[in-house]
Motif scaffolding. Sequence first.
Motif, PDB file in Angstrom:
ATOM      1  N   GLY B  41       1.130  13.149 -24.274  1.00 52.02           N
ATOM      2  CA  GLY B  41      -0.057  13.518 -25.034  1.00 52.02           C
ATOM      3  C   GLY B  41      -1.152  12.472 -24.914  1.00 52.02           C
ATOM      4  N   HIS B  42      -0.771  11.212 -25.019  1.00 50.92           N
ATOM      5  CA  HIS B  42      -1.781  10.155 -24.990  1.00 50.92           C
ATOM      6  C   HIS B  42      -2.475  10.086 -23.634  1.00 50.92           C
ATOM      7  N   GLY B  43      -1.689  10.176 -22.564  1.00 51.56           N
ATOM      8  CA  GLY B  43      -2.266  10.091 -21.232  1.00 51.56           C
ATOM      9  C   GLY B  43      -3.181  11.275 -20.955  1.00 51.56           C
ATOM     10  N   LEU B  62      -0.887  10.875 -13.355  1.00 48.79           N
ATOM     11  CA  LEU B  62       0.362  10.950 -12.592  1.00 48.79           C
ATOM     12  C   LEU B  62       1.537  10.971 -13.568  1.00 48.79           C
ATOM     13  N   GLU B  63       2.426  11.877 -13.318  1.00 49.71           N
ATOM     14  CA  GLU B  63       3.564  12.040 -14.224  1.00 49.71           C
ATOM     15  C   GLU B  63       4.844  12.086 -13.409  1.00 49.71           C
ATOM     16  N   LYS B  64       5.814  11.282 -13.828  1.00 44.02           N
ATOM     17  CA  LYS B  64       7.028  11.242 -13.015  1.00 44.02           C
ATOM     18  C   LYS B  64       7.860  12.505 -13.165  1.00 44.02           C
ATOM     19  N   GLY B  70       7.943  13.527 -22.118  1.00 45.91           N
ATOM     20  CA  GLY B  70       8.381  12.264 -22.725  1.00 45.91           C
ATOM     21  C   GLY B  70       8.486  12.424 -24.229  1.00 45.91           C
ATOM     22  N   ASN B  71       8.087  11.411 -24.930  1.00 49.93           N
ATOM     23  CA  ASN B  71       8.210  11.470 -26.390  1.00 49.93           C
ATOM     24  C   ASN B  71       7.339  12.558 -26.997  1.00 49.93           C
ATOM     25  N   THR B  72       6.278  12.902 -26.298  1.00 51.87           N
ATOM     26  CA  THR B  72       5.419  13.966 -26.812  1.00 51.87           C
ATOM     27  C   THR B  72       6.228  15.239 -27.014  1.00 51.87           C
ATOM     28  N   GLY B  73       7.159  15.481 -26.122  1.00 55.68           N
ATOM     29  CA  GLY B  73       7.935  16.713 -26.198  1.00 55.68           C
ATOM     30  C   GLY B  73       9.204  16.587 -26.998  1.00 55.68           C
ATOM     31  N   ASN B  75       9.333  14.691 -30.230  1.00 55.93           N
ATOM     32  CA  ASN B  75       9.142  13.996 -31.512  1.00 55.93           C
ATOM     33  C   ASN B  75       9.134  14.979 -32.675  1.00 55.93           C
ATOM     34  N   THR B  76       9.201  14.435 -33.867  1.00 50.03           N
ATOM     35  CA  THR B  76       9.321  15.284 -35.050  1.00 50.03           C
ATOM     36  C   THR B  76       7.963  15.699 -35.611  1.00 50.03           C
ATOM     37  N   THR B  77       6.924  15.445 -34.883  1.00 46.92           N
ATOM     38  CA  THR B  77       5.578  16.014 -35.055  1.00 46.92           C
ATOM     39  C   THR B  77       4.876  15.672 -36.363  1.00 46.92           C
ATOM     40  N   ILE B  78       5.249  14.589 -36.983  1.00 44.06           N
ATOM     41  CA  ILE B  78       4.594  14.242 -38.242  1.00 44.06           C
ATOM     42  C   ILE B  78       3.240  13.589 -37.974  1.00 44.06           C
ATOM     43  N   VAL B  79       2.256  14.091 -38.660  1.00 43.19           N
ATOM     44  CA  VAL B  79       0.894  13.580 -38.542  1.00 43.19           C
ATOM     45  C   VAL B  79       0.450  13.097 -39.918  1.00 43.19           C
ATOM     46  N   GLU B 206       6.189  10.021  -9.601  1.00 48.85           N
ATOM     47  CA  GLU B 206       6.476   8.761 -10.281  1.00 48.85           C
ATOM     48  C   GLU B 206       5.698   7.620  -9.653  1.00 48.85           C
ATOM     49  N   VAL B 207       5.138   6.807 -10.482  1.00 43.07           N
ATOM     50  CA  VAL B 207       4.499   5.591  -9.994  1.00 43.07           C
ATOM     51  C   VAL B 207       5.591   4.553  -9.787  1.00 43.07           C
ATOM     52  N   THR B 208       5.639   4.020  -8.566  1.00 37.12           N
ATOM     53  CA  THR B 208       6.719   3.082  -8.248  1.00 37.12           C
ATOM     54  C   THR B 208       6.194   1.688  -7.975  1.00 37.12           C
ATOM     55  N   THR B 366       7.832   4.535 -32.844  1.00 33.73           N
ATOM     56  CA  THR B 366       8.391   5.730 -33.458  1.00 33.73           C
ATOM     57  C   THR B 366       7.323   6.609 -34.079  1.00 33.73           C
ATOM     58  N   GLY B 367       6.057   6.231 -33.933  1.00 36.55           N
ATOM     59  CA  GLY B 367       5.066   6.976 -34.706  1.00 36.55           C
ATOM     60  C   GLY B 367       3.759   7.297 -34.031  1.00 36.55           C
ATOM     61  N   GLY B 368       3.756   7.479 -32.729  1.00 35.59           N
ATOM     62  CA  GLY B 368       2.473   7.649 -32.060  1.00 35.59           C
ATOM     63  C   GLY B 368       2.009   9.069 -31.835  1.00 35.59           C
ATOM     64  N   PHE B 369       2.844  10.040 -32.149  1.00 36.28           N
ATOM     65  CA  PHE B 369       2.393  11.412 -31.910  1.00 36.28           C
ATOM     66  C   PHE B 369       1.132  11.687 -32.712  1.00 36.28           C
ATOM     67  N   LYS B 370       1.161  11.256 -33.937  1.00 36.35           N
ATOM     68  CA  LYS B 370       0.034  11.515 -34.839  1.00 36.35           C
ATOM     69  C   LYS B 370      -1.257  10.914 -34.336  1.00 36.35           C
ATOM     70  N   ALA B 371      -1.121   9.899 -33.476  1.00 36.58           N
ATOM     71  CA  ALA B 371      -2.323   9.209 -33.016  1.00 36.58           C
ATOM     72  C   ALA B 371      -2.890   9.834 -31.759  1.00 36.58           C
TER      73      ALA B 371
HETATM   74  C1  LIG Z   1      12.733  11.468 -31.818  1.00 40.04           C
HETATM   75  C2  LIG Z   1      11.322  11.018 -31.979  1.00 40.04           C
HETATM   76  C3  LIG Z   1      10.637  11.339 -33.130  1.00 40.04           C
HETATM   77  C4  LIG Z   1       9.324  10.948 -33.295  1.00 40.04           C
HETATM   78  N1  LIG Z   1       8.672  11.361 -34.406  1.00 40.04           N
HETATM   79  C5  LIG Z   1       7.353  11.111 -34.528  1.00 40.04           C
HETATM   80  C6  LIG Z   1       6.632  11.654 -35.596  1.00 40.04           C
HETATM   81  O1  LIG Z   1       7.174  12.392 -36.421  1.00 40.04           O
HETATM   82  N2  LIG Z   1       5.326  11.375 -35.710  1.00 40.04           N
HETATM   83  C7  LIG Z   1       4.693  10.582 -34.810  1.00 40.04           C
HETATM   84  O2  LIG Z   1       3.518  10.325 -34.968  1.00 40.04           O
HETATM   85  N3  LIG Z   1       5.353  10.061 -33.756  1.00 40.04           N
HETATM   86  C8  LIG Z   1       6.668  10.319 -33.590  1.00 40.04           C
HETATM   87  N4  LIG Z   1       7.355   9.814 -32.520  1.00 40.04           N
HETATM   88  C9  LIG Z   1       6.671   8.948 -31.570  1.00 40.04           C
HETATM   89  C10 LIG Z   1       5.831   9.733 -30.590  1.00 40.04           C
HETATM   90  O3  LIG Z   1       6.610  10.735 -30.007  1.00 40.04           O
HETATM   91  C11 LIG Z   1       5.288   8.866 -29.499  1.00 40.04           C
HETATM   92  O4  LIG Z   1       4.706   7.713 -30.033  1.00 40.04           O
HETATM   93  C12 LIG Z   1       4.220   9.575 -28.714  1.00 40.04           C
HETATM   94  O5  LIG Z   1       4.593  10.864 -28.389  1.00 40.04           O
HETATM   95  C13 LIG Z   1       3.926   8.817 -27.457  1.00 40.04           C
HETATM   96  O6  LIG Z   1       3.119   9.585 -26.650  1.00 40.04           O
HETATM   97  P1  LIG Z   1       2.782   9.115 -25.207  1.00 40.04           P
HETATM   98  O7  LIG Z   1       1.921  10.136 -24.643  1.00 40.04           O
HETATM   99  O8  LIG Z   1       2.308   7.728 -25.249  1.00 40.04           O
HETATM  100  O9  LIG Z   1       4.185   9.012 -24.513  1.00 40.04           O
HETATM  101  P2  LIG Z   1       5.107  10.089 -23.754  1.00 40.04           P
HETATM  102  O10 LIG Z   1       4.900  11.438 -24.277  1.00 40.04           O
HETATM  103  O11 LIG Z   1       6.433   9.525 -23.753  1.00 40.04           O
HETATM  104  O12 LIG Z   1       4.444  10.051 -22.344  1.00 40.04           O
HETATM  105  C14 LIG Z   1       4.674   9.026 -21.399  1.00 40.04           C
HETATM  106  C15 LIG Z   1       4.811   9.687 -20.074  1.00 40.04           C
HETATM  107  O13 LIG Z   1       4.842   8.716 -19.054  1.00 40.04           O
HETATM  108  C16 LIG Z   1       5.654   9.184 -18.029  1.00 40.04           C
HETATM  109  N5  LIG Z   1       6.047   8.083 -17.159  1.00 40.04           N
HETATM  110  C17 LIG Z   1       6.875   7.061 -17.465  1.00 40.04           C
HETATM  111  N6  LIG Z   1       7.024   6.271 -16.386  1.00 40.04           N
HETATM  112  C18 LIG Z   1       6.269   6.799 -15.403  1.00 40.04           C
HETATM  113  C19 LIG Z   1       6.018   6.427 -14.056  1.00 40.04           C
HETATM  114  N7  LIG Z   1       6.569   5.338 -13.508  1.00 40.04           N
HETATM  115  N8  LIG Z   1       5.193   7.188 -13.327  1.00 40.04           N
HETATM  116  C20 LIG Z   1       4.621   8.294 -13.862  1.00 40.04           C
HETATM  117  N9  LIG Z   1       4.835   8.686 -15.120  1.00 40.04           N
HETATM  118  C21 LIG Z   1       5.631   7.949 -15.882  1.00 40.04           C
HETATM  119  C22 LIG Z   1       6.803   9.775 -18.789  1.00 40.04           C
HETATM  120  O14 LIG Z   1       7.553  10.656 -17.996  1.00 40.04           O
HETATM  121  C23 LIG Z   1       6.100  10.459 -19.949  1.00 40.04           C
HETATM  122  O15 LIG Z   1       5.815  11.807 -19.688  1.00 40.04           O
HETATM  123  C24 LIG Z   1       8.684  10.178 -32.314  1.00 40.04           C
HETATM  124  C25 LIG Z   1       9.368   9.831 -31.154  1.00 40.04           C
HETATM  125  C26 LIG Z   1      10.665  10.264 -30.963  1.00 40.04           C
HETATM  126  C27 LIG Z   1      11.378   9.920 -29.703  1.00 40.04           C
END
Ligand SMILES: Cc1cc2nc3c(=O)[nH]c(=O)nc-3n(C[C@H](O)[C@H](O)[C@H](O)COP(=O)(O)OP(=O)(O)OC[C@H]3O[C@@H](n4cnc5c(N)ncnc54)[C@H](O)[C@@H]3O)c2cc1C
Lengths: 187, 416, 97, 998
Positions: B41-43, B62-64, B70-73, B75-79, B206-208, B366-371
């Motif tokens: 989500g963040h990217g 770029l997504e591996k 990743g965590n976006t898919g 998480n427990t979706t709390i905002v 994947e970025v290597t 553990t809490g970045g979905f909301k952000a």
């Molecule tokens: C079980 C669980 C519950 C959670 N509950 C909450 C919640 O209730 N509320 C909340 O706010 N947050 C929650 N979080 C935290 C939240 O999910 C994350 O902080 C947030 O989703 C991070 O988003 P992101 O886009 O940074 O990371 P991700 O969604 O993890 O995205 C990172 C992406 O980078 C990709 N990647 C990694 N390495 C490479 C590479 N070398 N090359 C290319 N791509 C790469 C990964 O495949 C992934 O798709 C929870 C997390 C978990 C695991």
Amino acid sequence: MSDHAVMMASRRGPLHGLSLPKGTDFSLSEAPHAARFILRGDGASVAAFGPAAPKPLQGSAAGTRTALWLGPYEFLLLAPEEDATTVEAGLKATLPAGTSSLVDISHRQIGLVLEGRLAARCLSAGCPLDLALAAFPVGMATRTIYLKTEIVLWRQAETRFHVEVWRSFAPYLVGHLADALAGTNGL
Amino acid sequence: MKFSALSVFLQGLKGNRDWPAQWRTPEPKAAYDAIIVGAGGHGLATAYYMAKEHGMRNIAVLEKGWLGGGNTGRNTTIVRSNYLWEESEGIYEHAMKLWEGLSHELNYNVMYSPRGVMMLAHNIHDVQVFKRHVHANRLAGIDNEWLTAEQAKEFCPLLNIERNIRHPVIGASLQRRGGTARHDAVAWGYARGADRLGVDIIQNCEVTGIRRDASGAVSGVETAKGFIATKRVGVVAAGNTSVIMGMAGVRMPLESYPLQALVSEPVKPMMSCVVMSNTVHAYMSQSDKGELVIGAGTDAYTSYSQTGGLHIATHTLDAICELFPAVRRLRMLRNWGGIVDVTPDRSPIIGKPPVPGLFVNCGWGTGGFKATPGSGHVFADLVARGEPNAIAAPFTIDRFRTGRLIDEAAAAAVAH
Amino acid sequence: MLLIRCPYCEMERPELEFRYGGEAHVARPLDPMATSDDEWADYLYFRSNPRGLHAERWRHINGCGRFFNAIRDTVSDKIVVTYKAGEARPATTGEIA
Amino acid sequence: MSESFRIADTKDSRVSGRPLRFVFDGIAYQGREGDTLASALLANGVHLMGRSYKYHRPRGVLSAGAEEPNALVAVTRGPGRMTPNLRATQVELFDGLTASSQNNWPSLAFDAGAINDLAGKFFSAGFYYKTFMGPKVAGNWLWTKVFEPIVRQAAGLGARTTEPDPDRYAQFYTHCDVLICGGGAAGIAAALAAGKSGKDVIFCDEQAEFGGSLLHEGTASIDGKPARDWLADALAELRTFSNVRLMPRTQAFGYYAQNFVALSERVADHLAEAPNGARERLWQVRAKEVVIATGAIERPLVFPGNDRPGVMLAEAARIYLNRYGVKVGSRVVIVTAHDSAYRVALDLAAAGVVVAAIADTRANPPVARLIEAKAAGLRVIPSATVTDTKGRLRVSGIGIAAVSGVVVDAPEWVACDAVLMSGGWTPSVHLYSQSRGKVVWHEDRQMFLPGASVQAERSAGACKGSFALVDILIEGYRAGEEASGASGLRAFAVSGDAGIEGGTMGRLPLLPGSKGKAFVDFQNDVKADDIELAVQEGMRSIEHVKRYTTTGMATDQGKTSNLNALAIAAGKLGKSIPQVGLTTFRQPYTPVTFGAFAGANRGDLFDPVRQTPIHSWAEENGAAFEDVGIWKRAWYFPRQGEDMHAAVKRECQQARASAGIFDASTLGKIEVVGPDAAAFMEKLYTNPWAKLEPGRCRYGLMLNEAGFVIDDGVIARMGDDRFHVTTTTGGAPRVLHHMEDYLQTEFPDLKVWLTSTTEQWAVIAVQGPKARDIIAPLVTGIDLSKDAMPHMSIREGKVCGVPARVMRVSFTGELGYEINVPADYGRSVWEAVWAEGRKYNAVAYGTEAMHVMRAEKGYIIVGQETDGTVTPDDLGLNWAVGKAKKDFVGKRSLIRPDMVVEGRKQLVGLLTDNPATVLEEGAQITAASAAPTRTSALGHVTSSYESPALGRSIALALVADGRKRMGETLYVPMPGGAIAVKVVGPVFVDPKGDRVNE
Ligand SMILES: Cc1cc2nc3c(=O)[nH]c(=O)nc-3n(C[C@H](O)[C@H](O)[C@H](O)COP(=O)(O)OP(=O)(O)OC[C@H]3O[C@@H](n4cnc5c(N)ncnc54)[C@H](O)[C@@H]3O)c2cc1C
Ligand SMILES: NC(=O)c1ccc[n+]([C@@H]2O[C@H](COP(=O)([O-])OP(=O)(O)OC[C@H]3O[C@@H](n4cnc5c(N)ncnc54)[C@H](O)[C@@H]3O)[C@@H](O)[C@H]2O)c1
Ligand SMILES: Cc1cc2nc3c(=O)[nH]c(=O)nc-3n(C[C@H](O)[C@H](O)[C@H](O)COP(=O)(O)O)c2cc1C
Ligand SMILES: [Zn+2]
């Protein structure tokens, strides 16, 4: 000096008023009061207490005195309550200064005795160790956990365990053991 | 094609034959103006805002694996935005404002649902901490209110507030604007939005490696699909950040832990809000589909395995059954894990490591979905302009050197 | 729940008896006051966090009480070897799952 | 109702003659002992058992086992004992069972929700992401206020539970040499082998009986015996092995690291009378070796109308027939891509069911099958496909057409009351996959099968893709031997086994323009079209397809649907199956009750309730308690008619006027012993210790390495080599761990040892001007006089004849002592002190009064004045930091730029202009009174009380540059308006400290 000063205050343990499960398959009772010390330092120091230094994960006894290995530098010494002062004085006199630490913890914990066919089963409701006789033979002693409390578990016979638990955790442990017994449905 | 009730109706009549792909599946170009690593989500939000607000169209994400996987898919979706420190309030509230308009912004129903997030206080220390949050938030114009146990029960009738339980509920703080959003829809909505603005989202890529030129500046990335040149790389890879930053020789103040969640079988509505308890370590909400969504704690050790130990889930469920004794007979349907990147102060890092052209947005733990929207928005700004804006500025890596931590953990706040 | 071999008890024991202690071999500077802010921050906070073999500390807290080190693969969570605190990190073949 | 579909002669089935009564949706039926709810309903001719999730389509039972997606029911056994979402195929019948269908209104047969079915084309995959947004001006209103509530009401499958569940759940850890998961032919053979080895074996199967497919094998024979006789003998043999634990009704649901396997056992749900013991048990097994013998699951075929009640898996019909003595219909059509359905046809025909046709999707079914069919007089239609089915609440006909090339001919409609389909078999690789093994695609067999083992496990039987009974037995036996380290292969002679060829995945060929719904995931109503639409919309990963369509996400987790979904997606993508790949198999294999995870960890057993030795006295004397960590502490002692406020006020006043007695037993205590004890203390605390004389105490401050205060306490030096360290109540375990950490890993050369003595000592604090008078009569061997025992000293002697450590310390600002006695004596010594105290009108006080009195003295509480971001200097405690010390934990961090910067928050006192106003703890502090913003916050109130000593309110606060602001007026913004406060020093009572030194 008032009357109080000479009065020996009366004791009350943490299980006061609790009823303990008693039956043929499983019974739980409180071990008699004991003098307990934690001896920390080299294993050789244990000799001054009586028994030989216990091997890792073992107890070692001489007469009424037992030393349990808790860690490479930590031993639980158990002796009859009456010996408390003599043990302490004796060890303090014998142990070379600066090689160990002796701390009285007689009241820190209590001993429980678990007996019966289901004793190991009830323990395994909270203790993740393998309690089969082969894996945890008679004489083995170790610190471990039972759910959210730490215990020292010492197998005295196939169906008899001695458990040491910190006093404020004792009712919790007893409650769980009783519950575990119910959960066996007599397994 | 614009998404709307009308288009759903018209396409339905036509047997749904004409729905286009929500995003393309492009092959990478030889070079981009900027590359975002990680299609979470963040990217994706970063790319979307870079394109939309900074006019950068020649960019790629770029997504591996698969986007949003990743965590976006998982998480427990709390905002919510009722964090303690001013810096945190700044960014989470920024995100919250964006959440409120996000479905329209993206023309994608992300199901942002401000159903209220309630945090339970079980002892006097909790009360003190939560009231401090309430006061601090109020001053910042962020809604957060204090409830008595009875009011908490009224808000969530499923809750057990009996006094004779081991950790009775003695009050709660409530952010009514807090709630949940559909995790997948957030990733997909941003992906579709970014794609429509010309962003290449390249999955299974994947970025290597990160290539640097003689001056030490970034010159491109090595990937599973070959080298791609770029002078700007934004790493948004959550649990994998240390690994990717390591490719550029940068050490990070991060540790990656497995964090688990689980769902029950679906049942008719039992609760409409989100309830969290730090003291007994559990939180729960019910999704629109009907399953109870339950969050557990992290495992004790670092891991990249996306699975955690059974005892963690067990511990969570015993807490849930204490708080909500009526759910004891329900059943766990699925239990999974994610990898969260945790910083020492539990606040994110949005910054520029000492490698020209490299940017990083991580540590959301553990809490970045909301952000997600807010984080993407400010990070887009940073990558595009090269300097952090006022909201992002406090989240530099440098704070670990100077000691100006933003310690949400120490303040006994609740994660998530 | 992992099974971890405690090098002091010389026995595999359940994870529940242990407390994780973070990355191993992060030595506390002998003279902290002589370190720069960067060096000190590095000691305090910066970790290798590898995907693969990781040298880490554990304490057999509900057992013998000792701290020791382990090398674990952070992808498979397999513990390759454990060794006593103070011992050098054993050579491990880069077997990564 | 009569069991009109029960075959008269039940001797061959597992179902005994004993009739049982049960109720489904309010109607009473009769079943037999040994039935499941599903088999009993089928015996009564009832197929309609549920409604689907989205379209509310009428659904019949699809399978006979754990994979069932359709027949979900709620079983009610009295208050708090309603369980939703149970599979009728797994609910064992007992006398009086009451079950009801789900997700329908007003009734199963007439369900208003079925309107969704008519509008189905607008409810395509992911439609909700595209709509329900409304005009932008309305914000989220339309979604949150209108649509979401409707969606939520409509969604959810089972009924909600509303009452606490009264049942008991147990948990046990257990260990074994060999764990065998799955008790079919493969598992039985493995158990026989492992059992003979003498190794400790656990053998589990999720069903009520062991045997798996052998339980309904009516044709094959093993070692010259009919398969079911062989099974009975094998089980009898297994029961003779004392080293084999047979665990029926026990599913292996999760395979974790290092051969840690979780089992859930259903103990009581099959019994009419619930026993006293556990309803379910969670077994956490650590197995040296694991044999996975979980069999295979039959795949449905994907054709229009494949979800009508009466359309079911072919083998399920055979199970109902041979195992339960139930005919699933009177006139059936079989549609198959696999040999195994021929056996179904033959068995049904032999039982008198009309098998109207066997439609084989294969152009050339094996000749052996054709011969068998012919011999039984059955018609086989090769190259067949299904164009549609008919019937509303039960299938009444099926359109079968021949396919030539890609052309589907006009269908022939065949009347029937059941359609039995088989798309082939999907090996159950769930556990293998959870063990982190990687499944491998076998193109020739069109199957994902276990690859290399990652843990000490091996698969055997159908879950490994072996379908010939003889292979399965041999493989199982070998697996059992391998796992138990035995050898001595055994041969098995098998005859009459069914054919094992065939299988298809994905959608069957369609009639052009076909409009019927062809379901892939029955429970979540995912159709073949939905999968294709998802791909069309760019969902090119199977993980996206899953999440966009929700295929495989229902309570059956795609056991029957995942492969079909995958094949359809792959077809649409133009990719091969392995290129698309599988979604992750997660635990649990089938859903597991929350209560089983929670086990006995409930109520007072949820967390230990730590009580002090004096707790019972406090309880008897009416104390209110507060939770501090997991300790219970006496909070205040209300007298008749007193509220907390009045009680605390009285306690404080009386303590300062005379004396108060306080139970301080929860304070952490650590005995630090050894020649290097002082050197160690120097490292761990900010203070200097080397010069502290034995017999004296000092307030100690502990930092973490980041320089922030983490604990404090009074520390007494007992001798050159011995310290009695006290810590905060909650901090005790943390501090000991922190100390051990440094001792063992950073300063291992120091000769010093740590022992927790928290619970060795009961601690009775006596505070107040009369403290000495009160304890004096009880103390022997200690000179309590002011000079002999000054403030901050410790003496050993006796109290009430019991060996004691008496400390002269004060957390109230009054003359005070803390008496440490061995814990068992705590209560009686307390009573003695209390009796003495009564003579002076002393009070017992609780933690609240303690907090008030210490705040009056400006003493901090770690966790209240600190929050992990506070340094000693912030607290004005620089005096406690040994400046001359070269190093201590945290020292280096204190000179980081932002730790010494201007504007840090510092501890101050606050006095409200209005002495009656008590600030709220946590309230913010600003410089201006009007419309403050967050950025203008200077700090917050950490402690706030009405001070009985001052007769007014007081507060402590952390305020930016607080020490420079003495005398300034600041504001505490509250909803009702800002409260003006004056910044003062943090010590309100006796700043010079005369009283403690009395
Ligand atoms: C079980 C669980 C519950 C959670 N509950 C909450 C919640 O209730 N509320 C909340 O706010 N947050 C929650 N979080 C935290 C939240 O999910 C994350 O902080 C947030 O989703 C991070 O988003 P992101 O886009 O940074 O990371 P991700 O969604 O993890 O995205 C990172 C992406 O980078 C990709 N990647 C990694 N390495 C490479 C590479 N070398 N090359 C290319 N791509 C790469 C990964 O495949 C992934 O798709 C929870 C997390 C978990 C695991
Ligand atoms: N003719 C064919 O093509 C064909 C196809 C498939 C199966 N079969 C027949 O199936 C049988 C295969 O034998 P098998 O032993 O491999 O499989 P099986 O299906 O006979 O037995 C598997 C057993 O494992 C149990 N099980 C599954 N998952 C479990 C779990 N997680 N925990 C506990 N129990 C679990 C099931 O309840 C079942 O009893 C043979 O009789 C074979 O003839 C034949
Ligand atoms: C909020 C939320 C709700 C979920 N609901 C379900 C569900 O109803 N059924 C299901 O099978 N999985 C559900 N999942 C879990 C996913 O199936 C999946 O386990 C998760 O995305 C992690 O991916 P993985 O298991 O493929 O690694 C849900 C996940 C989330 C984050
Ligand atoms: Zn050990």
